[in-house]
Motif scaffolding. Structure first.
Motif, short mmCIF file in Angstrom:
data_model
loop_
_atom_site.label_atom_id
_atom_site.label_comp_id
_atom_site.label_asym_id
_atom_site.label_seq_id
_atom_site.Cartn_x
_atom_site.Cartn_y
_atom_site.Cartn_z
N PRO B 219 -31.15 70.17 -29.04
CA PRO B 219 -30.64 69.00 -29.75
C PRO B 219 -29.14 69.07 -30.00
O PRO B 219 -28.44 68.05 -29.90
CB PRO B 219 -31.39 69.02 -31.08
CG PRO B 219 -32.63 69.74 -30.80
CD PRO B 219 -32.30 70.76 -29.76
N LEU B 220 -28.63 70.28 -30.27
CA LEU B 220 -27.19 70.41 -30.49
C LEU B 220 -26.42 70.02 -29.24
O LEU B 220 -25.41 69.30 -29.31
CB LEU B 220 -26.84 71.85 -30.85
CG LEU B 220 -26.79 72.21 -32.32
CD1 LEU B 220 -26.36 73.65 -32.48
CD2 LEU B 220 -25.83 71.30 -33.04
N THR B 221 -26.91 70.50 -28.08
CA THR B 221 -26.23 70.16 -26.83
C THR B 221 -26.25 68.66 -26.60
O THR B 221 -25.22 68.06 -26.23
CB THR B 221 -26.94 70.84 -25.65
OG1 THR B 221 -27.30 72.14 -26.04
CG2 THR B 221 -26.06 70.89 -24.44
N VAL B 222 -27.42 68.06 -26.85
CA VAL B 222 -27.51 66.61 -26.62
C VAL B 222 -26.57 65.87 -27.56
O VAL B 222 -25.86 64.95 -27.15
CB VAL B 222 -28.97 66.14 -26.80
CG1 VAL B 222 -29.04 64.63 -26.78
CG2 VAL B 222 -29.83 66.71 -25.71
N ALA B 223 -26.54 66.30 -28.83
CA ALA B 223 -25.66 65.62 -29.79
C ALA B 223 -24.21 65.74 -29.35
O ALA B 223 -23.46 64.75 -29.37
CB ALA B 223 -25.85 66.22 -31.18
N LEU B 224 -23.83 66.94 -28.93
CA LEU B 224 -22.44 67.14 -28.51
C LEU B 224 -22.12 66.29 -27.29
O LEU B 224 -21.06 65.66 -27.21
CB LEU B 224 -22.23 68.62 -28.20
CG LEU B 224 -20.82 69.03 -27.82
CD1 LEU B 224 -19.87 68.67 -28.92
CD2 LEU B 224 -20.75 70.51 -27.54
N ALA B 225 -23.08 66.27 -26.33
CA ALA B 225 -22.84 65.49 -25.12
C ALA B 225 -22.72 64.01 -25.46
O ALA B 225 -21.82 63.32 -24.95
CB ALA B 225 -23.96 65.71 -24.13
N LEU B 226 -23.61 63.53 -26.35
CA LEU B 226 -23.56 62.10 -26.69
C LEU B 226 -22.25 61.75 -27.38
O LEU B 226 -21.64 60.72 -27.09
CB LEU B 226 -24.74 61.74 -27.60
CG LEU B 226 -26.11 61.73 -26.95
CD1 LEU B 226 -27.17 61.35 -27.96
CD2 LEU B 226 -26.14 60.76 -25.80
#
Lengths: 326, 502, 145, 87
Positions: B219-226
Motif C-alpha cells: 500500500p505504501l508503494t501504491v500511495a507513493l506512486a499515485l
C-alpha cells in the motif's frame, strides 16, 4: 502450377491497384433499378467497371466505419483503464488495516485528544465542528477560499462575457433573455400554487437553515450545510416570484460585498487565533460552557460567516447558470 | 533563536495575499488601481521573504522552525514550516510573479476585458497565496486543499482571456488536473489510514516504524506512486503533459508566464516535500520510486524538446520547452541524493526566472509583429523592440546552457550531482542530447528574430515598449546573469536548506 | 485476498467507484458526463475516508451528556472524527470544482455548439482552415486588382 | 442491517455504471442524484451525520440543480432529438 500462382498474384496485384479485370469471386452489385432518379445512381467511380484502389477503399471504409471503430477503441480503452485501476486499488485495499477495527493505526493519540479534551479545549459539543473550525481551522479557511475562488471564476466566465455581448448588440437583448427564460414557460406569473407553497415553505426553509447554522457546534450540520439550505430558499424564491424580485435585494454587488465581508471577518478572526496561538499569547476569546448556544468561542460566528458565504455563492451559481447574470 | 518578526513571516505572507484577494473586488477599478495594489502587496511579500531568508541563514547557521496555526501543538493542529529552502523559493516565486505581472502590464490590458481584470487580480493573488501555502505547509491535507485552490485559479487565469481556444485549453487543463487531484486525494487517504497522521514529520515517524516491521509495503508503494503520478500530471511530467501546450500557448502572456514559471513549480516542490519530509531518501530508494522518477525525467527531457522542434507557434514552442525543463527537475529529484535535490531546486528557481522572461519577450515580439505568433512572421522584430529581443536571446541561450547564462548553472549543478551516481552515463548523455535539441529549436528562433526584414512594406509602426516593460526586462536580464555567474552561493544555501528539510 | 476484501467491503466498493469515476472523467467524450464522473470519483474517495473513520460499535462524534451536567468523553465511545472533518472540506471543494467546470462547459457549448472536446477541436481546425483560405483569397483579389 | 448495507453498496456501483452507459444526459443526472442520496444514507450508517446532512443538501440538492440548469441551458431538456449525437 507456377503459372497459376503467377496469375493469382497478378490478379491480386491488380485488385490492390484497382485496375485490370475483376477477380472472379467478386460479388457484382446489382444494377440500380431504372426508375431511380439520376442523382441517386451510383457514381462512375464505384460502378463495376471501375475498381477503387486499396487506398481509396481504405478511405471509404474509414469514412463509414472510422468513427465507429474509434468509439469502440475508446470504450475498450476506458474499460481497460478502469479494470487496471480497480484491480490495483483492490489489491491495495486487501492489504489495508481491517475495516471498523479499534486497533487500526488511525485510532491513535491524535483522536484520543480530540475526543477526550475536545470538549473543553474548543467548547464545542459536536467534535467534528470543533475539529474543523478550531484544531484544523487552516484547512477550513482554505476550503472557504476554494469556494470563493470558484464563485469569482464562475462569475467571470458566465457573468462578464454575457454583459459584453449584450452591450455589443443591444437589439439581441430581449430575444436572448426571453429565449433562456421561456424555455420552461415564464416562471413567475401564472403559478398560484407554486407561489402559495413557496410563501409557506420559504420561511420554514429559512428557519431550518438558520437552526442548522447556529447549532453547528452542538448538532450535526454547520455553516456549510446550513448555507446550502439557505440558498435553496433563495432559489425557491427566485423561481416562485421571479428572479427580478430577488434581484432587488440580492444582486452582484450585494453578493460580492457580503461574501467578501464575511470572508474577511472569517480571515481576520482566524488570523487572530493563529497569530496568538503560534506566538503563545493568551487569546481573549472565552470558550463558554459546552452545550450552550453561546459557547465554543469563535465557532458560532465562523459558522454564521461560512453560512452567509455558502448561501450567497450557491445562489450565485444558480443565478448565473439559469440566466447568465446575477 | 529567531526573532519574532521573522517567525511570523510565513503566516503573514499567506494571509496578506489572501486578504488582498478578498478585498480586491471591493477596491475601485479606476486607473487599474487594484492591479497596482496587488503588485505592491506581492512586492511587499517578496521583501518579507527576503528578510526571512536573511534571518534564517544569518551568521552561517541554518534554522528551520514550525509555526503552529492555532493554539494546538503539532499532531493536533495545522502547522507551517519554514527553512532556508522554503524562504528562497518563496522569494523567487514572488519576484517571478511580480515581474510577470509588471512585464505584461500592457498586454494584459489588451487581452483581458476591463471587467475581468479585477477578477484576474483576485485570481492571481489567490494563486500566489496557494503557492506560498504549498511551499510552507507541513500538513498533507492542507496541501491538498491549496492544490485545489491552485488548480481552479490556474484554470481560471487561462480562461480569463476570452475566446474559444482558451476555453478549450482551460477545460483540458482542468480535466487533467482533476484526475491528478483525485489520485493525490486517494493517496493521502491511504497514507492517513496507514499512519494515522496528516502532519509530515509524524507521518515520517510512522513510516519509519512501518519500514522496520516491513508491514504494508505494497500500500505504501501504491500511495507513493499515485501521489507522484497525480502531482506529475499537475506539474506536466512528460506523458501526462498533453494539456500544457494548449493552456500555456493560448492564454494571455501574463497567464502563460505565471503558469509556466510558478504553478508547475509549486506542484514539483510539493512532490519534493512529500518525498523528503514524509518518506525519506532511503524509503524512496527502497520502494524504487527514484528510478522511476529518473526515467520519467529522461524521457521528458528528450520528448519535450522533440515536440518543441515541431512547433511553428513561438508560444507553443516555449510551452513544450517547459516540458523538457520539468524533465531536468525530475532528473535531479530522481538522483535521490542531497546534491541532486539541491540541483533540482536550483533549476526550479532558474526556470521560474527564465521562462516568464521568455514568455514576456515572446509577447513583446509578437505585439510588434501585429500579434502574430508564428515564427516566420517575427522576422526582424528584434530591431523594433530591442528589450524583448534581448530577453528572447538571453532566455534561449540560457535554455541551451551557454556559460554565463542562468541555464548553464543548473546544468552544471545537475552534472556535478550525478557524478558519483550509478546512472551517470544516462544522465550525462541525456543532458547533452537535450541541450543539442534545445539549440535546434531555439537557435532558429533567435536567427529569425535577428534577420533584418527586407520587405519594407510589411513594416509595422509599433508602439514603443512601456517603461514598465523595459524595467521588468532589465530585472529579468540581470537576474539571468546573476544566476548564471554567481549561482554557487545560492546553491550552497539551497544545499543547506535541503539538509534541514528532512 | 477475497476474504480480506470482504472484510474491507466499504473500501473495496469505494475503490471500484473511484475507478469508474476516474474512467468517466478521463474517457467519456461528453463534458457533462465527465463532470458527473468527477463527482463519482470524489464521493468515492470520501466514502473510502469515511469508512476508514468508522469503528465498530461506537457512536457518532457528538458528545453525549452523562445525565448529571457533564459529558461522556471517553475515546472508546465515539468514532474517529478526523475523516468526517476532512470529508466536509472535500465536499465543499468538489462542489466548487463542479460549478467551475460546468461553467466552462457551458462556455464551450456557447462557442462550439458541442460538449465534446474532440469535436470542438475539429471545428476549430476547420474554422482556422476556412479563415486562412478566405484571407488568401482576399490577398489574391487585392493582388489581381 | 448487513443486508441493507450490501444492498446500498451494490446500488451505488450499479448507479455508477448506469451513469456511464446511459445515453440520455438527463437520465444520467437523475441517476447521479439517486447515487448521492444513497451515499447520504451510507454516511448515516457510518456514523457521520454531519456528512450525511451536507451530502443531502449539496450532492443531491445543489449539484443536481446545477446539472439540470446546465442541461436546460444547452437545450438538452425538452429537445429529445438532439440528445442522440451528444451521448
Amino acid at each position: 502450377m507456377h503459372e497459376e500462382l503467377k496469375n493469382i498474384w497478378k490478379n491480386f496485384f491488380n485488385w490492390v491497384l484497382g485496375n485490370g479485370p475483376r477477380p472472379e469471386n467478386e460479388v457484382i452489385p446489382p444494377d440500380p433499378p431504372p426508375d431511380l432518379p439520376f442523382t441517386q445512381k451510383p457514381q462512375d467511380k464505384y460502378s463495376r467497371f471501375h475498381e477503387a484502389t486499396i487506398k481509396e477503399r481504405y478511405e471509404q471504409w474509414l469514412e463509414i466505419h472510422g468513427l465507429h471503430i474509434f468509439s469502440i477503441l475508446y470504450s475498450g480503452l476506458s474499460i481497460l483503464t478502469c479494470v487496471v485501476i480497480v484491480c490495483l486499488l483492490l489489491a491495495t485495499v486487501a492489504e489495508l488495516p481491517p475495516f471498523g477495527h479499534e486497533r487500526n493505526p488511525a485510532n491513535n493519540e491524535v483522536i484520543r485528544r480530540y475526543v477526550e479534551h475536545g470538549g473543553h479545549e474548543t467548547g464545542a459539543q459536536n467534535i467534528v465542528a470543533g475539529l474543523i473550525l478550531d484544531y484544523r481551522a487552516f484547512d477550513t479557511f482554505g476550503e472557504s477560499a476554494v469556494l470563493f475562488t470558484a464563485a469569482v471564476s464562475v462569475l467571470m466566465i458566465l457573468g462578464a462575457s454575457r454583459r459584453n455581448k449584450l452591450n455589443k448588440s443591444p437589439s439581441l437583448k430581449s430575444e436572448t433573455t426571453s429565449r433562456n427564460f421561456l424555455q420552461r414557460g415564464p416562471p413567475s406569473l401564472d403559478e398560484p400554487i407554486l407561489r402559495g407553497v413557496a410563501s409557506l415553505s420559504i420561511p420554514a426553509i429559512l428557519m431550518m437553515g438558520c437552526v442548522v447554522v447556529i447549532n453547528g457546534h452542538l448538532t450535526p450540520g454547520g455553516g456549510f450545510s446550513g448555507g446550502a439550505i439557505l440558498s435553496t430558499a433563495l432559489i425557491l424564491a427566485s423561481n416562485a416570484y421571479g428572479p427580478e424580485r430577488v434581484h432587488e435585494f440580492y444582486n452582484e454587488r450585494t453578493f460580492i460585498v457580503s461574501s467578501s465581508t464575511a470572508l474577511m471577518i472569517y480571515a481576520l478572526s482566524k488570523g487572530y487565533s493563529f497569530f496568538t496561538g503560534a506566538n503563545h499569547f493568551h487569546s481573549i476569546i472565552p470558550k463558554g460552557t459546552i452545550g450552550n448556544i453561546f459557547s465554543a468561542g469563535l465557532i458560532l460566528p465562523l459558522n454564521i460567516c461560512v453560512g452567509l458565504i455558502v448561501a450567497g455563492t450557491l445562489y450565485t451559481f444558480y443565478s448565473l447558470f439559469s440566466k447568465g447574470d446575477l | 533563536m529567531i526573532n519574532i518578526f521573522a517567525f511570523n513571516i510565513p503566516f503573514a505572507s499567506i494571509f496578506l495575499l489572501m486578504i488582498t484577494a478578498i478585498v480586491t473586488p471591493l477596491l475601485p477599478k479606476k486607473n487599474r488601481f487594484n492591479e497596482k495594489f496587488s503588485c505592491c502587496v506581492i512586492g511587499l511579500v517578496a521583501i518579507l521573504s527576503a528578510y526571512l531568508l536573511y534571518a534564517l541563514t544569518n551568521g552561517g547557521q541554518s534554522l528551520a522552525f514550525n509555526f503552529s496555526m492555532g493554539h494546538f501543538p503539532a499532531p493536533w493542529g495545522n502547522e507551517l514550516r519554514a527553512g532556508p529552502l522554503e524562504a528562497i523559493l518563496a522569494l523567487f516565486f514572488c519576484v517571478a510573479m511580480l515581474l510577470s505581472l509588471t512585464g505584461n502590464f500592457s498586454s494584459t490590458a489588451e487581452d483581458i476585458a476591463p471587467n475581468r481584470r479585477q477578477i484576474f487580480c483576485v485570481l492571481v493573488n489567490l494563486l500566489m497565496a496557494s503557492l506560498l501555502a504549498l511551499t510552507y505547509t507541513n500538513d498533507l491535507f492542507t496541501a491538498y486543499v491549496f492544490i485545489e485552490i491552485n488548480t481552479i485559479a490556474a484554470c481560471a487565469i487561462v480562461a480569463v482571456k476570452e475566446g474559444a481556444g482558451t476555453t478549450r485549453a482551460a477545460i483540458r487543463y482542468l480535466i487533467m488536473s482533476l484526475v491528478g487531484s483525485g489520485l493525490v486525494m486517494i493517496a493521502i487517504c491511504l497514507l492517513y489510514d496507514l499512519t494515522g497522521h496528516l502532519l509530515m514529520q509524524n507521518m515520517h515517524g510512522a513510516i519509519q516504524v512501518l519500514m522496520v516491521t516491513k508491514e504494508y509495503t505494497m500500500p505504501l508503494t501504491v500511495a507513493l506512486a499515485l501521489i507522484t503520478v497525480g502531482l506529475g500530471i499537475k506539474s506536466a511530467l512528460y506523458p501526462f503533459a498533453s494539456w500544457l501546450p494548449d493552456a500555456h500557448g493560448t492564454s494571455t502572456n501574463a497567464s502563460s508566464a505565471i503558469l509556466s514559471g510558478l504553478v508547475l513549480k509549486g506542484h514539483i516542490f510539493t512532490i519534493i516535500k512529500i518525498f523528503y519530509r514524509v518518506f525519506g531518501l532511503d524509503v524512496i530508494h527502497y520502494l524504487r520510486m527514484d528510478t522511476a522518477i529518473f526515467i520519467f525525467g529522461l524521457v521528458a527531457m528528450i520528448m519535450g524538446s522533440v515536440h518543441a522542434l515541431r512547433q511553428t507557434n513561438i508560444k507553443r514552442m516555449i510551452a513544450w520547452s517547459s516540458v523538457a525543463q520539468v524533465g531536468y527537475i525530475f532528473l535531479g529529484v530522481g538522483l535521490n541524493t542531497v546534491a541532486g535535490v539541491a540541483a533540482a531546486c536550483l533549476h526550479i528557481i532558474i526556470h521560474a526566472c527564465v521562462k516568464p522572461m521568455l514568455f514576456t519577450a515572446a509577447g513583446g515580439l509578437s505585439a510588434v509583429a501585429g500579434h502574430k505568433k508564428n515564427l516566420h512572421e517575427l522576422m526582424g522584430t528584434f530591431y523594433i523592440n530591442r528589450w524583448a529581443g534581448l530577453g528572447l536571446i538571453a532566455g534561449a541561450f540560457s535554455m541551451m546552457g551557454i556559460p554565463a547564462f542562468a541555464g548553464f548553472a543548473s546544468k552544471l549543478s545537475l552534472t556535478m550531482a550525478s557524478f558519483d551516481h550509478p546512472f551517470i552515463v544516462w544522465s550525462l548523455a541525456t543532458l547533452a542530447t537535450s541541450s543539442v535539441l534545445n539549440a535546434l529549436y531555439y537557435v532558429p528562433a533567435v536567427i529569425v528574430v535577428l534577420t533584418k526584414n527586407k520587405n519594407a512594406q510589411n513594416k509595422i509602426t509599433a508602439p514603443e515598449p512601456t517603461t514598465l516593460y523595459k524595467f521588468s526586462m532589465f530585472v529579468f536580464l540581470s537576474l539571468n546573469f546573476y544566476l548564471g555567474l554567481f549561482c554557487m552561493p545560492l546553491l550552497r544555501l539551497i544545499t543547506r536548506g535541503v539538509n534541514v528539510l528532512q | 485476498m477475497l476474504g480480506k476484501l470482504f472484510l474491507n467491503h466499504y473500501e473495496a466498493v469505494a475503490v471500484i467507484l473511484f475507478g469508474i469515476g476516474m474512467t468517466n472523467l478521463l474517457l467519456q467524450r461528453n463534458l457533462i458526463k465527465k463532470i458527473i464522473g468527477l463527482n463519482i470519483m470524489d464521493t468515492a474517495v470520501y466514502l473510502f475516508l469515511a469508512a476508514k473513520g468508522f469503528v465498530e460499535g461506537r457512536a457518532a462524534p457528538i458528545l453525549i451528556s452523562n445525565g448529571s451536567g457533564g459529558w461522556l468523553n471517553s475515546s472508546d465511545l465515539y468514532v474517529n472524527p478526523v475523516p468526517a472533518g476532512l470529508v466536509l472540506t472535500g465536499i465543499v471543494v468538489s462542489v466548487s470544482v463542479t460549478a467551475f467546470s460546468l461553467a466552462l462547459a457551458l462556455k464551450l457549448y456557447e462557442y462550439y455548439g458541442t460538449l465534446n472536446i474532440d469535436e470542438a477541436l475539429m471545428k476549430m481546425t476547420e474554422e482556422q482552415v476556412e479563415l486562412e483560405t478566405t484571407i488568401e483569397k482576399a490577398e489574391e483579389d487585392v493582388l489581381a486588382s | 442491517m448487513i443486508i441493507i448495507e450490501w444492498l446500498l453498496l451494490i446500488f451505488l456501483i450499479v448507479c455508477a455504471i448506469a451513469v456511464s452507459i446511459s445515453k440520455n444526459l438527463l437520465n444520467s443526472v437523475i441517476i447521479f442524484m439517486n447515487y448521492s442520496l444513497v451515499m447520504a444514507v451510507i454516511w448515516v450508517l457510518l456514523r457521520s451525520p454531519d456528512l450525511a446532512i451536507t451530502e443531502a443538501a449539496v450532492g443531491a440538492g445543489v449539484t443536481s440543480v446545477l446539472f439540470f440548469l446546465a442541461l436546460r441551458k444547452i437545450g438538452q431538456i425538452g429537445h429529445e432529438k438532439e440528445n442522440q449525437n451528444k451521448n
